[in-house]
Design a protein around this motif. Structure first.
Motif, PDB file in Angstrom:
ATOM      1  N   ALA A   1       0.853  -1.189   0.000  1.00 27.92           N
ATOM      2  CA  ALA A   1       0.000   0.000   0.000  1.00 27.92           C
ATOM      3  C   ALA A   1       0.887   1.236   0.000  1.00 27.92           C
ATOM      4  O   ALA A   1       1.993   1.221   0.536  1.00 27.92           O
ATOM      5  CB  ALA A   1      -0.903   0.009   1.224  1.00 27.92           C
ATOM      6  N   SER A   2       0.390   2.292  -0.572  1.00 31.69           N
ATOM      7  CA  SER A   2       1.108   3.553  -0.598  1.00 31.69           C
ATOM      8  C   SER A   2       1.020   4.224   0.766  1.00 31.69           C
ATOM      9  O   SER A   2      -0.039   4.202   1.408  1.00 31.69           O
ATOM     10  CB  SER A   2       0.503   4.469  -1.664  1.00 31.69           C
ATOM     11  OG  SER A   2       1.036   5.770  -1.553  1.00 31.69           O
ATOM     12  N   VAL A   3       2.100   4.845   1.212  1.00 29.90           N
ATOM     13  CA  VAL A   3       2.068   5.571   2.473  1.00 29.90           C
ATOM     14  C   VAL A   3       1.347   6.904   2.315  1.00 29.90           C
ATOM     15  O   VAL A   3       1.075   7.590   3.299  1.00 29.90           O
ATOM     16  CB  VAL A   3       3.480   5.802   3.037  1.00 29.90           C
ATOM     17  CG1 VAL A   3       4.133   4.490   3.385  1.00 29.90           C
ATOM     18  CG2 VAL A   3       4.329   6.610   2.084  1.00 29.90           C
ATOM     19  N   PHE A   4       1.029   7.269   1.087  1.00 36.24           N
ATOM     20  CA  PHE A   4       0.347   8.532   0.835  1.00 36.24           C
ATOM     21  C   PHE A   4      -1.165   8.375   0.762  1.00 36.24           C
ATOM     22  O   PHE A   4      -1.864   9.284   0.355  1.00 36.24           O
ATOM     23  CB  PHE A   4       0.886   9.160  -0.449  1.00 36.24           C
ATOM     24  CG  PHE A   4       2.342   9.505  -0.338  1.00 36.24           C
ATOM     25  CD1 PHE A   4       2.756  10.551   0.461  1.00 36.24           C
ATOM     26  CD2 PHE A   4       3.299   8.755  -1.008  1.00 36.24           C
ATOM     27  CE1 PHE A   4       4.093  10.865   0.584  1.00 36.24           C
ATOM     28  CE2 PHE A   4       4.643   9.067  -0.881  1.00 36.24           C
ATOM     29  CZ  PHE A   4       5.043  10.118  -0.086  1.00 36.24           C
ATOM     30  N   ARG A   5      -1.662   7.211   1.152  1.00 35.24           N
ATOM     31  CA  ARG A   5      -3.107   6.962   1.206  1.00 35.24           C
ATOM     32  C   ARG A   5      -3.428   6.332   2.550  1.00 35.24           C
ATOM     33  O   ARG A   5      -2.600   5.686   3.172  1.00 35.24           O
ATOM     34  CB  ARG A   5      -3.529   6.013   0.098  1.00 35.24           C
ATOM     35  CG  ARG A   5      -3.235   6.522  -1.282  1.00 35.24           C
ATOM     36  CD  ARG A   5      -4.293   6.019  -2.239  1.00 35.24           C
ATOM     37  NE  ARG A   5      -4.006   6.425  -3.596  1.00 35.24           N
ATOM     38  CZ  ARG A   5      -4.486   7.515  -4.147  1.00 35.24           C
ATOM     39  NH1 ARG A   5      -5.257   8.309  -3.457  1.00 35.24           N
ATOM     40  NH2 ARG A   5      -4.193   7.821  -5.388  1.00 35.24           N
ATOM     41  N   ARG A   6      -4.676   6.474   2.964  1.00 34.95           N
ATOM     42  CA  ARG A   6      -5.114   5.850   4.208  1.00 34.95           C
ATOM     43  C   ARG A   6      -5.149   4.344   4.034  1.00 34.95           C
ATOM     44  O   ARG A   6      -5.388   3.838   2.939  1.00 34.95           O
ATOM     45  CB  ARG A   6      -6.512   6.356   4.563  1.00 34.95           C
ATOM     46  CG  ARG A   6      -6.520   7.852   4.670  1.00 34.95           C
ATOM     47  CD  ARG A   6      -7.193   8.460   5.792  1.00 34.95           C
ATOM     48  NE  ARG A   6      -7.162   7.763   7.031  1.00 34.95           N
ATOM     49  CZ  ARG A   6      -8.072   7.960   7.972  1.00 34.95           C
ATOM     50  NH1 ARG A   6      -9.062   8.780   7.761  1.00 34.95           N
ATOM     51  NH2 ARG A   6      -8.005   7.328   9.107  1.00 34.95           N
TER      52      ARG A   6
END
Length: 125
Positions: free
Chosen positions: A21-26
Motif C-alpha cells: 500500500a502507498s504511504v500517501f493513502r489511508r
C-alpha cells in the motif's frame, strides 16, 4: 499482491494477507481491525514528516488494542533520529516492546546513517 517475492508467499502460507500500500493513502481497514502491521524498508527519512506522522496515526487507528506494529529497517541519519523521529514515535502512544537502533555500515561510518527497528504495542486504553 505478489511481486514475485518469496516473502509474500511466506506470509500467505501462514494465513495472513500480504499487501503493498502507498504511504500517501489511508489504510483500507476499519478502526481496531488488525492484530499486526509489519512494515519493512518502507517508512524512512524520504517521507515528509507530516505524512509520516499521519501514517503512524493511521496504523495506530487500524490496530486492535494490544495489536502489534512491527517496524523493520527504518533508515535515517543520526541527527534526524534524535531531533525528529524519536519524539514522533513517542507521541503516537504505542508501548515499546522492543526498540533497536544500529549504525548502517554499508556506506561507511563517516556518513552517520542509522537503521531503527521496533516492536510496538497499541495499549488497551
Amino acid at each position: 499482491m505478489n511481486f514475485d517475492g518469496p516473502f509474500n508467499s511466506f506470509i500467505a502460507s501462514r494465513g495472513l494477507i500480504p499487501m503493498h500500500a502507498s504511504v500517501f493513502r489511508r489504510l483500507p481497514f476499519f478502526e481496531n481491525t488488525l492484530d499486526i502491521v509489519h512494515l519493512m524498508h518502507v517508512l524512512r527519512n524520504w517521507i515528509p514528516d507530516a505524512m509520516l506522522d499521519f501514517t503512524l496515526f493511521d496504523i495506530y487507528k487500524v490496530l486492535r488494542p494490544e495489536g502489534l506494529f512491527w517496524l523493520d529497517h527504518f533508515f535515517c541519519y543520526g541527527s534526524q533520529f534524535n531531533e525528529t523521529y524519536a519524539p514522533m514515535f513517542d507521541s503516537i502512544g504505542f508501548r515499546k516492546l522492543r526498540w533497536n537502533i544500529g549504525m548502517k555500515l554499508d556506506h561507511g561510518i563517516d556518513k552517520n546513517e542509522w537503521y531503527f527497528s521496533a516492536l510496538l504495542e497499541k495499549p488497551m486504553t
